[in-house]
Design a protein around this motif. Structure first.
Motif, PDB file in Angstrom:
ATOM      1  N   TYR A 241       8.088   9.189 -36.479  1.00  0.00           N
ATOM      2  CA  TYR A 241       9.173  10.392 -35.958  1.00  0.00           C
ATOM      3  C   TYR A 241       8.512  11.310 -37.142  1.00  0.00           C
ATOM      4  N   LYS A 242       9.100  12.557 -36.750  1.00  0.00           N
ATOM      5  CA  LYS A 242       8.653  13.203 -37.257  1.00  0.00           C
ATOM      6  C   LYS A 242      10.041  13.870 -38.050  1.00  0.00           C
ATOM      7  N   ILE A 243       9.333  14.397 -38.847  1.00  0.00           N
ATOM      8  CA  ILE A 243      10.508  14.860 -40.242  1.00  0.00           C
ATOM      9  C   ILE A 243      10.734  16.431 -40.321  1.00  0.00           C
TER      10      ILE A 243
ATOM     11  N   ASP B 294      13.410   0.672 -36.352  1.00  0.00           N
ATOM     12  CA  ASP B 294      13.748   1.588 -35.111  1.00  0.00           C
ATOM     13  C   ASP B 294      14.675   2.981 -35.854  1.00  0.00           C
ATOM     14  N   GLU B 295      15.662   2.203 -36.351  1.00  0.00           N
ATOM     15  CA  GLU B 295      16.844   2.998 -36.156  1.00  0.00           C
ATOM     16  C   GLU B 295      16.318   3.765 -37.884  1.00  0.00           C
TER      17      GLU B 295
ATOM     18  N   ILE C  74      15.965   6.342 -46.482  1.00  0.00           N
ATOM     19  CA  ILE C  74      15.472   5.084 -46.353  1.00  0.00           C
ATOM     20  C   ILE C  74      16.130   3.876 -47.195  1.00  0.00           C
ATOM     21  N   LYS C  75      16.154   4.016 -48.686  1.00  0.00           N
ATOM     22  CA  LYS C  75      16.725   3.040 -49.308  1.00  0.00           C
ATOM     23  C   LYS C  75      18.523   3.065 -48.946  1.00  0.00           C
ATOM     24  N   ALA C  76      19.072   3.764 -48.724  1.00  0.00           N
ATOM     25  CA  ALA C  76      20.746   3.432 -48.363  1.00  0.00           C
ATOM     26  C   ALA C  76      21.034   3.256 -47.243  1.00  0.00           C
ATOM     27  N   LEU C  77      20.176   3.716 -46.336  1.00  0.00           N
ATOM     28  CA  LEU C  77      20.117   3.119 -44.441  1.00  0.00           C
ATOM     29  C   LEU C  77      19.912   1.721 -45.261  1.00  0.00           C
ATOM     30  N   ALA C  78      18.797   0.837 -45.678  1.00  0.00           N
ATOM     31  CA  ALA C  78      18.247  -0.854 -45.905  1.00  0.00           C
ATOM     32  C   ALA C  78      19.599  -0.900 -45.366  1.00  0.00           C
ATOM     33  N   GLU C  79      19.660  -0.877 -47.100  1.00  0.00           N
ATOM     34  CA  GLU C  79      21.353  -1.600 -47.149  1.00  0.00           C
ATOM     35  C   GLU C  79      22.288  -1.915 -45.920  1.00  0.00           C
ATOM     36  N   GLU C  80      22.260  -0.847 -44.905  1.00  0.00           N
ATOM     37  CA  GLU C  80      23.546  -0.963 -43.703  1.00  0.00           C
ATOM     38  C   GLU C  80      22.816  -1.851 -42.949  1.00  0.00           C
TER      39      GLU C  80
ATOM     40  N   ALA D 218      15.849   8.541 -41.036  1.00  0.00           N
ATOM     41  CA  ALA D 218      15.795   8.769 -42.391  1.00  0.00           C
ATOM     42  C   ALA D 218      15.009  10.583 -41.573  1.00  0.00           C
ATOM     43  N   ALA D 219      14.733  10.650 -41.094  1.00  0.00           N
ATOM     44  CA  ALA D 219      13.422  12.202 -40.585  1.00  0.00           C
ATOM     45  C   ALA D 219      15.016  12.864 -40.368  1.00  0.00           C
ATOM     46  N   LYS D 220      15.769  12.667 -39.617  1.00  0.00           N
ATOM     47  CA  LYS D 220      17.069  13.550 -39.865  1.00  0.00           C
ATOM     48  C   LYS D 220      17.765  13.643 -41.640  1.00  0.00           C
TER      49      LYS D 220
END
Length: 189
Positions: free
Chosen positions: A60-62, A178-179, A75-81, A184-186
């Protein structure tokens, strides 16, 4: 003469195909219905780039306006979700004077759903080779940045079909892996 040679070659190919089907057909029939498409997709990628590692990964291109620290925080915040736990965060290296086509910075974030990991290890200890799931931030000297993570398709569909519970759990991990990097790249939190 040429016709006879071509006919002989055609007959040999047909015999080999029938023999291969007789030997492999019953074995292939036991595989998950997604196995052959997954293997063919990987094979096509290897034929295109010649790089088996690339064929087994997703990237995924940042986006340019998202800082590395924000990507990692995302990444860390989304992991919890996604019910994933951060089990590691390692900066591998930084090379300040990297050439444009050289890797300048690398950081790995490892994630895991401990409940799902335990289920899969009890199913097959070899799934441990896929654990924990990792997302690698790679920055080049020219400023290009990517998130790289393993494509879990073959781990899920490459063998005999998983039972319903195992498939549901594996699909949850695949969705997360995947998500999370895509978001996170965005810079999504």
């Amino acid at each position: 003469m040429v016709k006879n040679i071509l006919a002989l070659v055609g007959a040999l190919v047909l015999v080999v195909m029938i023999g291969a089907y007789a030997v492999m057909g019953p074995k292939v029939g036991k595989l998950d219905s997604g196995a052959m498409p997954a293997f063919m997709d990987m094979f096509e990628k290897v034929l295109k780039d010649g790089d088996p590692a690339r064929a087994m990964m997703k990237e995924y291109k940042i986006e340019e306006d998202v800082e590395n620290a924000d990507v990692i925080d995302s990444i860390k915040a989304l992991a919890e979700e996604y019910n994933m736990r951060i089990v590691g965060d390692t900066k591998m290296f930084t090379i300040p004077n990297a050439k444009p086509d050289e890797v300048k910075f690398v950081e790995n974030v490892s994630l895991c759903s401990l409940y799902i990991a335990k289920k899969f290890l009890n199913h097959s200890r070899y799934f441990g080779g896929f654990m924990p799931c990792r997302i690698m931030l790679v920055e080049y000297g020219n400023g290009d940045r990517y998130l790289i993570t393993m494509d879990l398709t073959l781990a899920i569909h490459g063998g005999f079909p998983l039972g319903k519970e195992m498939l549901d759990l594996a699909t949850k991990v695949q969705k997360a892996m995947d998500e999370i990097p895509a978001r996170a790249a965005k810079g999504d939190f």
